[in-house]
Design a protein around this motif. Structure first.
Motif, PDB file in Angstrom:
ATOM      1  N   PRO A  19       0.904  -1.173   0.338  1.00  0.00           N
ATOM      2  CA  PRO A  19      -0.203   0.304   0.421  1.00  0.00           C
ATOM      3  C   PRO A  19       1.084   1.387   0.216  1.00  0.00           C
ATOM      4  CG  PRO A  19      -0.740  -1.709   1.433  1.00  0.00           C
ATOM      5  CD  PRO A  19       0.199  -2.167   1.536  1.00  0.00           C
ATOM      6  N   SER A  20       1.841   0.857   0.556  1.00  0.00           N
ATOM      7  CA  SER A  20       3.149   2.218   0.374  1.00  0.00           C
ATOM      8  C   SER A  20       3.650   2.282  -0.137  1.00  0.00           C
ATOM      9  CB  SER A  20       3.352   2.650   2.236  1.00  0.00           C
ATOM     10  OG  SER A  20       3.769   1.377   2.254  1.00  0.00           O
ATOM     11  N   VAL A  21       4.594   1.246  -1.294  1.00  0.00           N
ATOM     12  CA  VAL A  21       5.391   1.068  -1.943  1.00  0.00           C
ATOM     13  C   VAL A  21       6.066   1.066  -1.738  1.00  0.00           C
ATOM     14  CG1 VAL A  21       6.152   1.824  -4.765  1.00  0.00           C
ATOM     15  CG2 VAL A  21       3.804   2.300  -3.727  1.00  0.00           C
ATOM     16  N   TYR A  22       6.544   0.074  -0.137  1.00  0.00           N
ATOM     17  CA  TYR A  22       7.394   0.230   0.601  1.00  0.00           C
ATOM     18  C   TYR A  22       7.333   1.695   1.361  1.00  0.00           C
ATOM     19  CZ  TYR A  22       9.879  -3.655   0.898  1.00  0.00           C
ATOM     20  OH  TYR A  22       9.959  -4.941   0.864  1.00  0.00           O
ATOM     21  N   PHE A  23       8.166   3.134   1.049  1.00  0.00           N
ATOM     22  CA  PHE A  23       8.479   4.279   1.832  1.00  0.00           C
ATOM     23  C   PHE A  23       7.877   5.001   0.618  1.00  0.00           C
ATOM     24  CE2 PHE A  23      11.435   1.616   3.483  1.00  0.00           C
ATOM     25  CZ  PHE A  23      10.531   0.611   4.315  1.00  0.00           C
ATOM     26  N   GLN A  24       8.261   4.734  -0.282  1.00  0.00           N
ATOM     27  CA  GLN A  24       8.109   5.539  -1.636  1.00  0.00           C
ATOM     28  C   GLN A  24       6.710   6.561  -1.870  1.00  0.00           C
ATOM     29  OE1 GLN A  24      10.281   4.693  -5.149  1.00  0.00           O
ATOM     30  NE2 GLN A  24      10.050   2.394  -4.728  1.00  0.00           N
ATOM     31  N   LEU A  25       5.659   6.357  -1.430  1.00  0.00           N
ATOM     32  CA  LEU A  25       4.489   6.639  -1.380  1.00  0.00           C
ATOM     33  C   LEU A  25       4.580   8.430  -0.905  1.00  0.00           C
ATOM     34  CD1 LEU A  25       1.783   6.830  -3.275  1.00  0.00           C
ATOM     35  CD2 LEU A  25       0.481   5.429  -1.997  1.00  0.00           C
ATOM     36  N   LYS A  26       4.780   8.455   0.058  1.00  0.00           N
ATOM     37  CA  LYS A  26       5.334   9.378   1.073  1.00  0.00           C
ATOM     38  C   LYS A  26       5.298  10.851   0.312  1.00  0.00           C
ATOM     39  CE  LYS A  26       9.176   8.991   3.055  1.00  0.00           C
ATOM     40  NZ  LYS A  26       9.861   8.155   2.617  1.00  0.00           N
ATOM     41  N   ASP A  27       6.552  11.153  -0.386  1.00  0.00           N
ATOM     42  CA  ASP A  27       7.072  11.292  -2.081  1.00  0.00           C
ATOM     43  C   ASP A  27       6.097  11.922  -2.770  1.00  0.00           C
ATOM     44  OD1 ASP A  27       9.162  11.652  -0.206  1.00  0.00           O
ATOM     45  OD2 ASP A  27      10.025  10.073  -0.681  1.00  0.00           O
ATOM     46  N   LEU A  28       5.267  10.925  -3.596  1.00  0.00           N
ATOM     47  CA  LEU A  28       4.829  10.764  -4.566  1.00  0.00           C
ATOM     48  C   LEU A  28       3.321  11.698  -4.617  1.00  0.00           C
ATOM     49  CD1 LEU A  28       4.921   7.568  -6.352  1.00  0.00           C
ATOM     50  CD2 LEU A  28       6.493   9.574  -6.792  1.00  0.00           C
ATOM     51  N   ILE A  29       2.486  11.312  -2.952  1.00  0.00           N
ATOM     52  CA  ILE A  29       1.738  11.590  -2.659  1.00  0.00           C
ATOM     53  C   ILE A  29       1.658  11.520  -1.269  1.00  0.00           C
ATOM     54  CG2 ILE A  29      -1.067  11.733  -2.402  1.00  0.00           C
ATOM     55  CD1 ILE A  29      -1.477   9.324  -4.797  1.00  0.00           C
ATOM     56  N   PRO A  30       1.748  12.938  -0.818  1.00  0.00           N
ATOM     57  CA  PRO A  30       2.289  13.738   0.327  1.00  0.00           C
ATOM     58  C   PRO A  30       1.653  13.450   1.512  1.00  0.00           C
ATOM     59  CG  PRO A  30       3.488  15.179  -1.372  1.00  0.00           C
ATOM     60  CD  PRO A  30       2.373  14.000  -1.662  1.00  0.00           C
ATOM     61  N   PHE A  31       0.196  13.353   1.011  1.00  0.00           N
ATOM     62  CA  PHE A  31      -1.011  13.374   2.252  1.00  0.00           C
ATOM     63  C   PHE A  31      -1.886  12.542   2.171  1.00  0.00           C
ATOM     64  CE2 PHE A  31      -2.119  15.519  -2.539  1.00  0.00           C
ATOM     65  CZ  PHE A  31      -3.710  14.540  -2.790  1.00  0.00           C
ATOM     66  N   ALA A  32      -1.276  10.973   1.215  1.00  0.00           N
ATOM     67  CA  ALA A  32      -1.207   9.746   1.028  1.00  0.00           C
ATOM     68  C   ALA A  32      -1.872   9.096   2.186  1.00  0.00           C
ATOM     69  CB  ALA A  32      -1.464   8.521  -0.056  1.00  0.00           C
ATOM     70  N   ASN A  33      -0.968   9.408   3.380  1.00  0.00           N
ATOM     71  CA  ASN A  33      -1.135   8.359   4.889  1.00  0.00           C
ATOM     72  C   ASN A  33      -2.396   9.360   5.654  1.00  0.00           C
ATOM     73  OD1 ASN A  33      -0.933   6.183   6.081  1.00  0.00           O
ATOM     74  ND2 ASN A  33       0.955   6.938   7.152  1.00  0.00           N
ATOM     75  N   THR A  34      -2.804  10.122   5.137  1.00  0.00           N
ATOM     76  CA  THR A  34      -3.938  11.131   6.071  1.00  0.00           C
ATOM     77  C   THR A  34      -5.053  10.537   6.508  1.00  0.00           C
ATOM     78  OG1 THR A  34      -4.928  12.325   4.390  1.00  0.00           O
ATOM     79  CG2 THR A  34      -2.943  13.425   5.680  1.00  0.00           C
ATOM     80  N   SER A  35      -5.892  10.821   7.812  1.00  0.00           N
ATOM     81  CA  SER A  35      -6.975   9.654   7.329  1.00  0.00           C
ATOM     82  C   SER A  35      -8.429  10.180   6.470  1.00  0.00           C
ATOM     83  CB  SER A  35      -7.963   9.916   8.656  1.00  0.00           C
ATOM     84  OG  SER A  35      -6.894   9.842   9.960  1.00  0.00           O
ATOM     85  N   TRP A  36      -8.364  11.412   5.749  1.00  0.00           N
ATOM     86  CA  TRP A  36      -9.237  11.925   4.863  1.00  0.00           C
ATOM     87  C   TRP A  36      -9.011  10.955   3.262  1.00  0.00           C
ATOM     88  CZ3 TRP A  36      -8.459  13.869  -0.270  1.00  0.00           C
ATOM     89  CH2 TRP A  36      -6.707  14.600   0.057  1.00  0.00           C
ATOM     90  N   TYR A  37      -7.279  10.955   3.022  1.00  0.00           N
ATOM     91  CA  TYR A  37      -7.155  10.441   1.913  1.00  0.00           C
ATOM     92  C   TYR A  37      -7.622   8.719   1.733  1.00  0.00           C
ATOM     93  CZ  TYR A  37      -4.689   9.024  -1.976  1.00  0.00           C
ATOM     94  OH  TYR A  37      -4.721   8.082  -3.311  1.00  0.00           O
ATOM     95  N   ARG A  38      -6.930   8.305   3.074  1.00  0.00           N
ATOM     96  CA  ARG A  38      -7.404   6.724   3.348  1.00  0.00           C
ATOM     97  C   ARG A  38      -8.731   6.482   3.225  1.00  0.00           C
ATOM     98  NH1 ARG A  38      -3.582   7.409   7.663  1.00  0.00           N
ATOM     99  NH2 ARG A  38      -5.518   6.601   9.102  1.00  0.00           N
ATOM    100  N   TYR A  39      -9.610   7.217   3.555  1.00  0.00           N
ATOM    101  CA  TYR A  39     -11.304   6.771   3.688  1.00  0.00           C
ATOM    102  C   TYR A  39     -11.648   7.347   2.670  1.00  0.00           C
ATOM    103  CZ  TYR A  39     -11.403   5.524   8.720  1.00  0.00           C
ATOM    104  OH  TYR A  39     -10.988   4.350   9.911  1.00  0.00           O
ATOM    105  N   LEU A  40     -11.685   8.088   2.130  1.00  0.00           N
ATOM    106  CA  LEU A  40     -12.110   8.701   0.932  1.00  0.00           C
ATOM    107  C   LEU A  40     -11.558   7.906  -1.133  1.00  0.00           C
ATOM    108  CD1 LEU A  40     -12.148  12.564   1.277  1.00  0.00           C
ATOM    109  CD2 LEU A  40     -14.584  10.476   1.354  1.00  0.00           C
ATOM    110  N   TRP A  41     -10.631   7.766  -0.488  1.00  0.00           N
ATOM    111  CA  TRP A  41      -9.579   7.922  -1.901  1.00  0.00           C
ATOM    112  C   TRP A  41      -8.548   6.039  -2.128  1.00  0.00           C
ATOM    113  CZ3 TRP A  41     -11.233  10.409  -5.890  1.00  0.00           C
ATOM    114  CH2 TRP A  41     -10.527  10.496  -7.188  1.00  0.00           C
ATOM    115  N   ALA A  42      -8.099   5.818  -0.781  1.00  0.00           N
ATOM    116  CA  ALA A  42      -7.388   3.898  -0.744  1.00  0.00           C
ATOM    117  C   ALA A  42      -7.505   2.869  -1.186  1.00  0.00           C
ATOM    118  CB  ALA A  42      -6.827   4.215   0.400  1.00  0.00           C
TER     119      ALA A  42
END
Length: 511
Positions: free
Chosen positions: A312-335
Motif C-alpha cells: 500500500p505504501s510502495v515501501y516508503f516511496q508513496l509519501k514523496d509521490l502523494i504527500p497526503f496519502a497517509n492522512t485519514s481523509w485520503y485513506r477513507y475517501l480514496w485509498a
C-alpha cells in the motif's frame, strides 16, 4: 504533446492521485480478469508445452537473422527504474506465460510460469494452506524477474535468496533449444541463471519449494533507541540455530529502529488481530514506528496481509509521490482503490521527470555483511538523511565450483549472513538544491564493493564496467554465455542495467 509533458511534469502529485490511482484500480481488475480467462483457456501442462514450442520457433527464426533478442514486455511494465532503451533495436520475443501450472502438495513443489506475480502466487497458495519457502512482498513483482535478479524476503536469513528455493529452471536458449536445469542436471546453468537478468536465455518455467502455513503470522515488535543495540539484536536473532521464520528491521533515525520477529500461527481466542492492509489503516511502516513511543508489542496478522504489508505504501516511496496519502481523509475517501501501480507510474514519467528522479530521488538497495550494518546506516545518514530504511537479513550460501554472480562466502564457511538495506526517498539536500547525486552514489557503491557487498540491479547504478565486474563474479556466467552461444543474441547484464545514455555516460566516469 509538449503541453501534456509539461502538465505531467509540473503536476505530478495531482496526476498520481487523480489519474494513476484510479487507473491502477481499473488496470488491476482488468488484468486479473484477463489472467482468469487466459488460465481457463490455457491452464494445463500440454497448453504450456505448446506455448513453449511457439517461443522456440520464434527464437529460432530470430537466431537465423543474427540479431540480438529480448522479451517483448513493455519497459513500463517492469519494476526497474530504467526505461530499457537497449530494447529499441532488438528483436522482441513474446513471453506471455503467466499461469501457475501445478502444485504437488506431497513433494511440496509448485511449478509456475515466469510472469506469475507475487500477488498471483499468494492468492493461489494461501487458500490451500501453503506459501513459497522464500515469500517476497510486493504484489506486482514477477517470480521470473525475482529469480533472474536477487529476490529476497523476511525469511531469507534462513533460506537465502528466492533462487535458493528453486528446484528447477526451464529455459529456451538463444538457438531455440529447450533446457531443464536443476542442482543435478545442467548444474552449471542452474547456478548461473540467478542474477543473469535474462541474458542466458528465455525463462519459461520455474519449480519452487513451498511450505505449509497457518492462517496468521504472529508478529513481535522490538523497539530500539540505539543503532548498535539494534544491530547486535539482529545478529543474535539470525545467528541462532532456531532462528525465527521471519526477521525484518525498520530504521527510523541513525539511533532508532524496530525489529520485527514473526512466525506462522493460529490466533487464540481474544488475540489482537490486525488486518494491516485494509485501505483505511495507516501504512505499515508508520504503524511500526509507533512502537518507538509505546514500547514492545505483539499481534496476529492474516498471512496474506503480512506478505504484502509494504504494497500500500510502495515501501516508503508513496509519501514523496502523494504527500497526503497517509492522512485519514485520503485513506477513507480514496485509498480503497489501492496504491498506484509502479508500472503506471513509469508510464506517466516524462523524460524530464525521469531526469529529475535520477538526479534528486534515491532508490537504492545494497547488501553487505551483517557486521557492516551499523556502518552502512551511518553512511546512509551522512549521504542521504532519508528515513525509514528497510533492513532484511539474507544468508548467502557456498555453491563450490558453481559459484554464481554472488560469490561464495568470504568467511570460508558454508554460508555467510548479509543484510539488505533499502534506501528510498528524496534527500533534504536535494530539496534544498545542493545535492550532487553522481559522487554521492559512487561513494555508496565504493563502500559496498570494499566490504564485499552487492547492489540490487533494479536501481540506478553508477559503476564502470570494471567496477561492476569487481562487485559481481562473472566466471561461471561467461562460461555459460560461451556454452550456450548467447554472445551475439543477448546483451551482458551490465549493458542491460546501466542508466539511459542520455542521463549519464558511465564510460566517461572515473573509476
Amino acid at each position: 504533446m509538449k503541453f501534456l509533458n509539461n502538465f505531467l511534469s509540473r503536476n505530478r502529485g495531482l496526476v498520481i492521485a487523480g489519474f494513476v490511482v484510479p487507473a491502477s484500480f481499473v488496470y488491476h481488475n482488468v488484468e486479473n480478469l484477463r489472467k482468469r480467462i487466459h488460465r481457463m483457456l490455457r491452464n494445463t501442462s500440454a497448453e504450456h508445452d505448446k506455448a513453449v514450442q511457439t517461443i522456440q520457433a520464434h527464437v529460432q527464426a530470430c537466431h537465423a537473422t543474427g540479431k540480438s533478442m529480448c522479451t517483448a514486455r513493455k519497459p513500463w511494465r517492469t519494476m526497474s527504474v530504467r526505461s530499457a532503451e537497449f530494447k529499441k533495436d532488438m528483436q522482441q520475443v513474446s513471453i506471455n506465460l503467466c499461469n501457475v501450472l501445478e502444485v504437488d502438495e506431497k513433494r511440496l513443489i509448485v511449478r509456475t510460469e515466469p510472469m506469475v506475480t507475487v500477488g498471483d502466487i499468494t492468492s493461489f497458495l494461501v487458500p490451500r494452506g501453503f506459501a513459497l519457502a522464500v515469500q517476497p512482498e510486493m504484489e506486482d513483482l514477477t517470480l521470473g524477474g525475482l529469480c533472474m535478479g536477487i529476490g529476497i524476503a523476511t525469511g531469507s536469513h534462513r533460506e537465502g535468496c528466492l533462487f535458493e528455493s528453486v528446484e528447477a529452471f526451464e529455459i529456451v536458449t538463444a538457438t531455440g533449444e529447450f533446457v531443464r536445469a536443476t542442482r543435478d542436471q545442467n548444474a552449471d546453468l542452474f547456478h548461473a541463471l540467478p542474477c543473469s537478468h535474462g541474458t542466458l536465455g528465455f525463462l519459461v518455467s520455474i519449480e519452487f519449494r513451498i511450505v505449509p502455513i497457518q492462517s496468521h503470522v504472529k508478529l513481535d515488535y522490538e523497539p530500539f533507541h540505539s543503532i548498535d543495540a539494534f544491530c547486535a539484536r539482529l545478529e543474535e536473532l539470525t545467528a541462532s540455530s532456531d532462528a525465527p521464520r521471519f526477521v525484518e528491521g525498520l530504521v527510523f533515525s541513525k539511533e532508532s529502529g524496530v525489529i520485527l520477529v514473526g512466525d506462522y500461527a493460529t490466533p487464540p481466542p481474544g488475540a489482537r488481530i490486525n488486518r494491516i492492509n485494509d485501505y483505511y489503516k495507516p501504512w505499515f511502516y508508520s504503524h511500526v514506528g509507533q512502537c518507538l513511543k509505546t514500547g514492545a508489542a505483539s499481534e496476529y496478522i492474516p498471512a496474506r496481509h503480512y506478505f504484502h504489508r509494504h504494497t500500500p505504501s510502495v515501501y516508503f516511496q508513496l509519501k514523496d509521490l502523494i504527500p497526503f496519502a497517509n492522512t485519514s481523509w485520503y485513506r477513507y475517501l480514496w485509498a480503497w482503490m489501492g496504491a498506484p501501480k509502479v508500472s503506471l507510474l513509469k508510464l506517466t514519467v516524462t523524460r524530464e521527470l525521469r531526469r529529475q528522479a535520477f538526479e534528486n530521488r534515491v532508490v537504492q538497495d545494497i547488501m553487505v555483511p551483517i557486521e557492516n550494518l551499523a556502518e552502512s546506516v551511518r553512511l546512509s545518514d551522512e549521504l542521504f538523511d532519508i528515513y525509514p530504511l528497510w533492513v532484511g537479513p539474507v544468508r548467502l550460501f557456498d555453491h563450490g565450483a558453481n559459484e554464481g554472480f554472488l560469490r561464495n562466502p568470504a568467511n570460508g564457511g558454508s554460508s555467510q549472513m548479509y543484510v539488505d538495506l533499502g534506501i528510498f526517498g528524496i534527500p533534504p539536500n536535494a530539496k534544498a538544491g545542493n545535492y550532487d547525486q553522481v559522487p554521492t552514489m559512487r561513494r555508496l557503491e565504493k563502500f559496498v564493493r570494499e566490504r564485499g557487498g552487492y547492489q540490487m540491479l533494479y536501481t540506478d547504478i553508477y559503476m564502470t564496467r570494471t567496477e561492476f565486474e569487481h562487485m559481481f563474479e562473472h566466471r561461471l556466467y561467461r562460461n555459460m554465455r560461451n556454452k550456450y552461444a548467447v554472445e551475439n543474441a543477448f546483451p551482458e547484464v551490465y549493458d542491460k542495467v546501466i542508466p539511459e545514455s542520455w542521463l549519464i555516460d558511465l564510460r566517461s566516469t572515473s573509476p
